[in-house]
Design a protein around this motif. Structure first.
Motif, PDB file in Angstrom:
ATOM      1  N   PRO A   1      -3.217   8.447 -13.779  1.00  0.00           N
ATOM      2  CA  PRO A   1      -2.006   7.946 -13.107  1.00  0.00           C
ATOM      3  C   PRO A   1      -1.598   6.555 -13.576  1.00  0.00           C
ATOM      4  O   PRO A   1      -0.396   6.266 -13.670  1.00  0.00           O
ATOM      5  N   LYS A   2      -2.576   5.714 -13.866  1.00  0.00           N
ATOM      6  CA  LYS A   2      -2.273   4.339 -14.280  1.00  0.00           C
ATOM      7  C   LYS A   2      -1.477   4.334 -15.577  1.00  0.00           C
ATOM      8  O   LYS A   2      -0.511   3.582 -15.740  1.00  0.00           O
ATOM      9  N   ASP A   3      -1.875   5.190 -16.515  1.00  0.00           N
ATOM     10  CA  ASP A   3      -1.184   5.284 -17.801  1.00  0.00           C
ATOM     11  C   ASP A   3      -0.087   6.351 -17.788  1.00  0.00           C
ATOM     12  O   ASP A   3       0.698   6.444 -18.733  1.00  0.00           O
ATOM     13  N   GLU A   4      -0.104   7.170 -16.739  1.00  0.00           N
ATOM     14  CA  GLU A   4       0.801   8.319 -16.640  1.00  0.00           C
ATOM     15  C   GLU A   4       0.705   9.186 -17.894  1.00  0.00           C
ATOM     16  O   GLU A   4       1.694   9.577 -18.501  1.00  0.00           O
ATOM     17  N   SER A   5      -0.554   9.494 -18.254  1.00  0.00           N
ATOM     18  CA  SER A   5      -0.814  10.281 -19.455  1.00  0.00           C
ATOM     19  C   SER A   5      -1.592  11.542 -19.104  1.00  0.00           C
ATOM     20  O   SER A   5      -2.382  11.564 -18.154  1.00  0.00           O
ATOM     21  N   LEU A   6      -1.373  12.605 -19.872  1.00  0.00           N
ATOM     22  CA  LEU A   6      -2.079  13.865 -19.721  1.00  0.00           C
ATOM     23  C   LEU A   6      -2.643  14.238 -21.088  1.00  0.00           C
ATOM     24  O   LEU A   6      -1.893  14.448 -22.041  1.00  0.00           O
TER      25      LEU A   6
ATOM     26  N   TYR B   1       0.832  -1.203   0.000  1.00  0.00           N
ATOM     27  CA  TYR B   1       0.000   0.000   0.000  1.00  0.00           C
ATOM     28  C   TYR B   1       0.867   1.255   0.000  1.00  0.00           C
ATOM     29  O   TYR B   1       0.634   2.190  -0.753  1.00  0.00           O
ATOM     30  N   PHE B   2       1.901   1.238   0.838  1.00  0.00           N
ATOM     31  CA  PHE B   2       2.770   2.412   0.949  1.00  0.00           C
ATOM     32  C   PHE B   2       3.434   2.730  -0.383  1.00  0.00           C
ATOM     33  O   PHE B   2       3.437   3.874  -0.846  1.00  0.00           O
ATOM     34  N   PHE B   3       3.962   1.697  -1.020  1.00  0.00           N
ATOM     35  CA  PHE B   3       4.699   1.941  -2.244  1.00  0.00           C
ATOM     36  C   PHE B   3       3.795   2.060  -3.465  1.00  0.00           C
ATOM     37  O   PHE B   3       4.269   2.356  -4.556  1.00  0.00           O
ATOM     38  N   SER B   4       2.498   1.838  -3.313  1.00  0.00           N
ATOM     39  CA  SER B   4       1.576   2.046  -4.424  1.00  0.00           C
ATOM     40  C   SER B   4       1.123   3.497  -4.497  1.00  0.00           C
ATOM     41  O   SER B   4       0.477   3.900  -5.445  1.00  0.00           O
TER      42      SER B   4
ATOM     43  N   ILE C   1       7.807  12.180 -16.641  1.00  0.00           N
ATOM     44  CA  ILE C   1       6.790  11.208 -17.032  1.00  0.00           C
ATOM     45  C   ILE C   1       6.238  11.505 -18.419  1.00  0.00           C
ATOM     46  O   ILE C   1       6.252  10.665 -19.307  1.00  0.00           O
ATOM     47  N   THR C   2       5.736  12.731 -18.617  1.00  0.00           N
ATOM     48  CA  THR C   2       5.159  13.098 -19.908  1.00  0.00           C
ATOM     49  C   THR C   2       5.094  14.612 -20.022  1.00  0.00           C
ATOM     50  O   THR C   2       5.304  15.329 -19.033  1.00  0.00           O
ATOM     51  N   THR C   3       4.839  15.100 -21.224  1.00  0.00           N
ATOM     52  CA  THR C   3       4.690  16.533 -21.470  1.00  0.00           C
ATOM     53  C   THR C   3       3.521  16.763 -22.413  1.00  0.00           C
ATOM     54  O   THR C   3       3.032  15.831 -23.061  1.00  0.00           O
ATOM     55  N   VAL C   4       3.091  18.024 -22.494  1.00  0.00           N
ATOM     56  CA  VAL C   4       2.005  18.400 -23.400  1.00  0.00           C
ATOM     57  C   VAL C   4       2.434  19.622 -24.202  1.00  0.00           C
ATOM     58  O   VAL C   4       2.963  20.588 -23.643  1.00  0.00           O
ATOM     59  N   SER C   5       2.204  19.579 -25.504  1.00  0.00           N
ATOM     60  CA  SER C   5       2.408  20.734 -26.371  1.00  0.00           C
ATOM     61  C   SER C   5       1.058  21.084 -27.005  1.00  0.00           C
ATOM     62  O   SER C   5       0.028  20.509 -26.652  1.00  0.00           O
TER      63      SER C   5
END
Length: 373
Positions: free
Chosen positions: A95-100, A16-19, A53-57
């Motif tokens: 968060p699961k996909d680490e997408s924005l 749980y802690f590391f999730s 993790i990711t970026t947005v343009s």
């Protein structure tokens, strides 16, 4: 059996802690919508390192960000400092996909949007426009879409500094602890404007009994925050280089103290910018740009007043916005002038800061918001 239970419990607790993941969202002045504008990093809550993790343009000058209470949506001031421009934009974070992912944009109702806040129910977005001094109220529909604004208030009056305060300049929009009032920090008029917020109404902003609180003339109120106990409020003044402390009750602010954010060797060219309180309510942090480029550290007394602890260099230039992670363990500073991000570990007992991890380079970085998932 008892040993097995203990081992199982320990293992589950460890999982749980590391999730739990903590993310830092950075806005910037990219000046070109074809380049990266929003950056997402994961914060290592053990050593303070940031990993991209990711970026947005595809968006222009996303200078200020805010995160919805449930963490699903990121809202950005876009087209900031763009002549005849100004918009607010919505993004979905997974968060699961680490997408924005971009959702939509709406006109800001004014030029140069600089600050956004979301109601705790996630259904209302408030934007402050700096240049002509206005505020816009937007419904947020299912799926994080920003609907056209349902209210837009324009202010005109200025104050004593004819160069900086020729008219109203709304620099932040902040809800009260119970989300029943909204405070508008008007740098141009030296006022903290107050409205009631009735979230069940189609047009939620209503006149308050106390319409505004005057600040020191020429002080230029910029950002605002409440103590976790809800009894005290703190305003950082960009032009005055001070934090004003207020007691708070039912929409009314009463002045308690005004204390400088600058050390004695700096007595002019104030450019104070941001203010935050540690989650435990023991310390207040305020950023200074200009000649200092530091974080002023104050201990908070039982009566809400402040006592200077010291100053910490941000290891860069022009620290426009900074943030504390939800645990209060780390402070992240964004140095717009030098284009770098620096993480500091906070001493829970003394409030002092120590640089940790590696500096991150983000061109014209202007804002950070931190959220644990």
């Amino acid at each position: 059996m008892k040993k097995f239970f203990v081992l199982t419990f320990t293992f589950c607790t460890w999982i749980y802690f590391f999730s739990q993941n903590t993310y830092a969202f950075f806005g910037s002045f990219n000046w070109d919508k074809n380049t990266e504008g929003i950056y997402v990093y994961k914060l290592d809550t053990i050593n303070g390192n940031l990993s991209k993790i990711t970026t947005v343009s595809g968006i222009l000058n996303p200078s200020f960000l805010t995160v919805s209470p449930n963490g699903k949506y990121i809202f950005a001031c876009t087209e900031s400092k763009t002549e005849n421009g100004g918009s607010v934009s919505s993004f979905e974070f997974k968060p699961k996909d680490e997408s924005l992912t971009f959702i939509n944009s709406e006109k800001s109702g004014g030029e140069n949007p600089v600050y956004l806040t979301v109601h705790k129910n996630g259904k209302w977005l408030i934007n402050g426009n700096y240049t002509e001094g206005s505020v816009s109220v937007y419904p947020i529909s299912e799926g994080g879409k920003i609907e056209p604004h349902v209210q837009n208030f324009q202010f005109s009056e200025g104050s004593v500094d004819v160069k900086r305060q020729n008219r109203a300049h709304i620099h932040s929009t902040v809800f009260s602890p119970n989300y029943d009032y909204l405070f508008l920090l008007d740098l141009g008029a030296d006022k903290i404007r107050t409205y009631q917020f009735k979230n069940e109404n189609a047009q939620p902003l209503q006149e308050a009994k106390t319409a505004f609180t005057k600040t020191t003339l020429g002080s230029g109120p910029r950002h605002f925050t409440f103590h976790p106990n809800g009894k005290y409020a703190y305003c950082i003044e960009e032009m005055g280089g001070a934090v004003s402390v207020y007691s708070y009750e039912n929409g009314k602010l009463s002045n308690l103290q005004r204390i400088h954010t600058h050390s004695e060797k700096y007595n002019d060219s104030f450019e104070s910018s941001d203010v935050h309180i540690s989650p435990d309510g023991k310390f207040l942090y305020a950023s200074n740009r200009g000649k200092e480029n530091n974080i002023a550290i104050f201990s908070i007394q039982n009566n809400g007043t402040l006592k200077t602890v010291g100053y910490q260099s941000t290891k860069g230039k022009h620290p426009r916005v900074f943030g504390l992670d939800p645990s209060g363990k780390f402070l992240i500073a964004t140095n717009t002038g030098s284009g770098n991000v620096v993480v500091f570990k906070r001493n829970f007992e003394t409030g002092t800061l120590k640089k940790v991890g590696k500096k991150i380079k983000i061109k014209n970085v202007s804002c950070v918001q931190i959220k644990k998932y």
